[in-house]
Write an enzyme that holds these catalytic residues in place. Structure first.
Site, PDB file in Angstrom:
ATOM      1  N   GLU A 129       0.766  -1.320  -0.015  1.00 26.54           N
ATOM      2  CA  GLU A 129       0.101   0.013  -0.111  1.00 26.54           C
ATOM      3  C   GLU A 129       0.584   1.252   0.196  1.00 26.54           C
ATOM      4  O   GLU A 129      -0.159   2.405  -0.401  1.00 26.54           O
ATOM      5  CB  GLU A 129      -0.725   0.029   0.947  1.00 26.54           C
ATOM      6  CG  GLU A 129      -2.023  -0.870   1.095  1.00 26.54           C
ATOM      7  CD  GLU A 129      -2.792  -1.331  -0.106  1.00 26.54           C
ATOM      8  OE1 GLU A 129      -3.571   0.202  -0.080  1.00 26.54           O
ATOM      9  OE2 GLU A 129      -3.017  -2.442  -0.387  1.00 26.54           O
ATOM     10  N   SER A 143     -49.204 -35.203  -2.750  1.00 25.16           N
ATOM     11  CA  SER A 143     -49.616 -35.755  -2.417  1.00 25.16           C
ATOM     12  C   SER A 143     -49.106 -36.369  -0.756  1.00 25.16           C
ATOM     13  O   SER A 143     -48.907 -37.008   0.353  1.00 25.16           O
ATOM     14  CB  SER A 143     -49.538 -37.524  -2.661  1.00 25.16           C
ATOM     15  OG  SER A 143     -50.704 -37.289  -4.169  1.00 25.16           O
TER      16      SER A 143
END
Length: 736
Positions: free
Chosen positions: A158, A447
């Site tokens: 950085e 069902s």
């Protein structure tokens, strides 16, 4: 003559002395005759002057060129005269602004945790972390306590001149502008050339705190903090200068390491290390530190949980930067490159994404989605079972479903008391925040609803061996006219037992039984078992015309397994704050009131076991233990279900399309039953077989007739409706 001159000289001297006390007279030299010229004596050599000899001026150019040069010199003098004055004023303004910001800065320790919301850590039934939600913050770290590899990787990536500049780097800004222009962007678009100090200033939003009255949401607040304009950059630079004056370099780096977003919901180095590697930020090695530093450039895109290979490639680049800047020896570089960082087991699996979302939604908002505290949730999840469900889903779709199919499926596995052990809400198993088909989709049950019809009959005292006639049957529904149910195979099967009717999933007997025992009573039994959705009011209730979620249906089946008591599915065991030992709240579900008696439940389990051993659910049969269940297929095969259980676990499977497109060649006894089987085989690995708690029902003595071959007519003869009601009820229940 000589005597006369001497006398005259003495008298003049006395006269001057006598006048010394009074007014001074002007002294006038005597007129003397000019002496005769003498031969000139040789002159003494002069001492060289201390001044430097003046350089001869270049000859002035004439003509047009000289004119323009004169103008340029004049312009330069004007610019210089104005420039240094303006520069002095600007420097004064910057100095005053920096001094003001300096006075507003708090102590460095107050800036380490800048979250407006808390985090939620989810733990499985064994106490192991399996998921995170919210703004995760594992705790404050400092530049001194964090791993040197992580610290060095961040600086190398950085801001390699971090320890040498005064908060801003003109060289870095110029380089960033040059790169942006070369790549066809604006000077402030793309690379920013910001130092770590400037990035920290941006993370602090230049000291502006979130105000809900000023911003619509925190997202708008964050976007405003990240705006890149010339004015914003100027403010950022002033804030950075003030920070450099107020804090040490290590304090600034500490704030940055705690405030930076590392992806995956992790804010700060400690949370990121725990999230990705299952260890503290103080213990990460060079490859792990490089991976964490690499995420900072684009947290969402480069997070290892999103794309591990891309994150590893980025980490390899950062390792070379660390070596070039002297942070790693050649041996350390080779060792780190040979052993790239990998995710922890929990992070790699991303286990329980759907489950975690469900628990978060089912808990109180102020302790889950909107918490301002760091919360620990202990849940019912079993990660082994979760893996089993995910693997079963993947296996079926890879081997049994055609390529390109958009069909979806969902799985829920729970214990008989409603404790959910696994949940898969769709084919994409490793997701978070996605649509959960296990809990959010409401679909017709088909069902798979029929067990509640027969549970009602058994509760009223009927036996699994009681018979009902499967024949042409119609009902007159007020406002709708005549309705005649039909079987799936479009045939009649004569007199059958209740067990056979459920085993083969005959529709006409189910409707007859429902109408006999009472529709309202069937609806009440299903509701008491936990099906909270609105149940159909008409006779189609018995055929699963109502909608429900997979979670509700699985919980209702768990009630059958546990002996007939209702179940509320739950995933939360307890909730406590981070650092606290006493839970603030406990389990929110479990076994409730009894719905049917235990004898009826055991008989129903016997009937459902026949579905698996010799009925429509045979493809769900397990190789080493008893199982019971029920298939379900809705009209036009838009939904296919299989729900069932062993003595240890209950599982439910749904399959269908999100847009209700009919399935092709799929029924509940097909792929859903196979997914259920694959899931339960994996779930029961290492679990000793246990028999089902079912009743021993002797089969009826009289042999049942073979199914009648005639086709089912669409309408029932009128004479059927003219029979006395008592005869109809006797026929419905098969009473001679």
């Amino acid at each position: 003559m000589p005597g006369y001159k001497a006398e005259k000289s003495k008298s003049r001297g006395r006269a001057e002395m006598s006048n010394s006390g009074g007014k001074k007279t002007r002294l006038v030299a005597d007129k003397r005759s000019r002496p005769a010229k003498k031969t000139a004596a040789p002159k003494r050599a002069k001492t060289p002057s201390r001044r430097r000899p003046r350089k001869p001026r270049p000859p002035r150019r004439g003509g047009i060129s000289g004119f323009f040069l004169a103008i340029l010199r004049w312009i330069w003098r004007v610019i210089w005269g104005i420039g240094w004055r303006v520069g002095f004023i600007v420097a004064m303004i910057i100095g005053l602004a920096t001094a003001y910001v300096y006075s507003t800065l708090p102590e460095a320790t107050a800036l380490l945790d800048g979250r407006s919301k808390g985090s939620v850590t989810l733990m499985d039934r064994e106490g192991d972390v399996f998921a995170w939600r919210g703004d995760q913050f594992g705790g404050a770290v400092t530049a001194d306590t964090v791993s040197r590899h992580l610290r060095n990787a961040v600086v190398a990536t950085e801001d390699k001149r971090f320890y040498r500049h005064f908060g801003i780097s003109p060289r870095g800004v110029a380089s960033a502008i040059r790169i942006n222009l070369r790549e066809g962007r604006g000077p402030l678009q793309g690379h920013g050339g910001s130092t770590i100090t400037q990035q920290t200033a941006k993370l602090l939003c230049l000291g502006v705190e979130y105000d809900k009255d000023q911003w619509k949401s925190e997202r708008d607040y964050v976007q405003d903090c990240r705006r890149t304009t010339i004015l914003r950059k100027a403010k950022e630079a002033i804030f950075a200068l003030a920070m450099e004056a107020k804090y040490s370099k290590d304090q600034i780096l500490s704030i940055y390491l705690n405030r930076a977003y590392f992806g995956g919901g992790a804010y700060g180095a400690e949370a990121a290390a725990e999230r990705f590697f299952g260890k503290s930020a103080t213990a990460v090695d060079a490859s792990e530190g490089a991976m964490l530093a690499g995420v900072l450039t684009a947290p969402t895109r480069l997070a290892p949980t999103n794309d591990l290979k891309r994150s590893q490639d980025r980490a390899a680049t950062i390792l070379r930067l660390m070596y070039d800047q002297g942070y790693l020896t050649s041996d350390e570089l080779r060792a780190a490159q040979a052993n790239p960082a990998t995710l922890s087991e929990a992070a790699q699996r991303q286990a329980g994404g759907y489950f975690a979302d469900w628990v978060m939604d089912s808990g109180p908002d102020f302790f889950t989605r909107d918490t301002t505290e760091d919360v620990i949730l202990r849940t019912t999840l079993d990660q082994r079972i979760q893996r089993a469900a995910e693997e079963a889903m993947d296996f079926i779709f890879e081997n049994k479903v055609r390529d390109g199919s958009k069909a979806q499926a969902a799985i829920v596995v729970m214990s008989a008391d409603g404790a959910v052990r696994a949940m898969v809400g769709g084919r994409e198993t490793k997701v978070s925040g996605a649509f959960n088909r296990a809990t959010q989709a409401k679909r017709q049950t088909g069902s798979s609803f029929k067990p509640f019809v027969y549970a009602t009959a058994l509760e009223l005292g009927h036996s699994p061996n009681d018979t009902v006639v499967d024949e042409a049957y119609c009902l007159n529904i007020p406002g709708s006219g005549e309705w005649c149910p039909s079987n799936y195979d479009r045939r009649f099967h004569g007199r059958v037992t209740l067990t056979q009717a459920l085993q083969e999933s005959y529709n006409i007997p189910a409707v007859k039984v429902s109408e006999s025992v009472g529709r309202d009573l069937v609806r009440k039994v299903a509701s008491d078992f936990g099906i909270e959705s609105d149940l159909a009011a008409g006779p189609a209730l018995a055929l699963g015309a109502s909608e429900s979620s997979l979670l509700e249906m699985t919980g209702a089946y768990a009630g059958i397994l546990n002996g007939g008591s209702s179940v509320t599915p739950y995933g939360l065991i307890d909730l406590r704050l981070l650092g606290e030992n006493e839970p603030l709240m406990g389990t929110t579900g479990g076994i409730g009131e009894r719905v049917i008696n235990e004898k009826a439940a055991r008989e129903l389990i016997y009937m459902m076991n026949k579905v698996v051993t010799s009925g429509t659910g045979q493809r769900a049969a397990l190789p080493d233990r008893e199982a019971a269940g029920k298939t379900g297929t809705t009209q036009a095969a838009r939904d296919a279900w299989f729900l069932g259980f062993t003595a240890d676990y209950v599982a439910g499977v749904w399959m269908g399309y999100d847009d209700n497109t009919p399935l092709t060649g799929v029924t509940g006894g097909g792929l859903p039953a196979e997914i259920w089987r694959e899931t339960m085989i994996r779930v029961h690995e290492g679990v000793p077989p246990t028999p089902l708690p079912m009743a021993k029902v002797e089969p009826p003595r009289q042999a049942q007739p073979q199914p009648q071959p005639q086709q089912q007519p669409r309408r029932q003869p009128q004479r059927q409706r003219d029979r006395p009601i008592e005869n109809i009820l006797r026929q419905l229940l098969g009473i001679d």
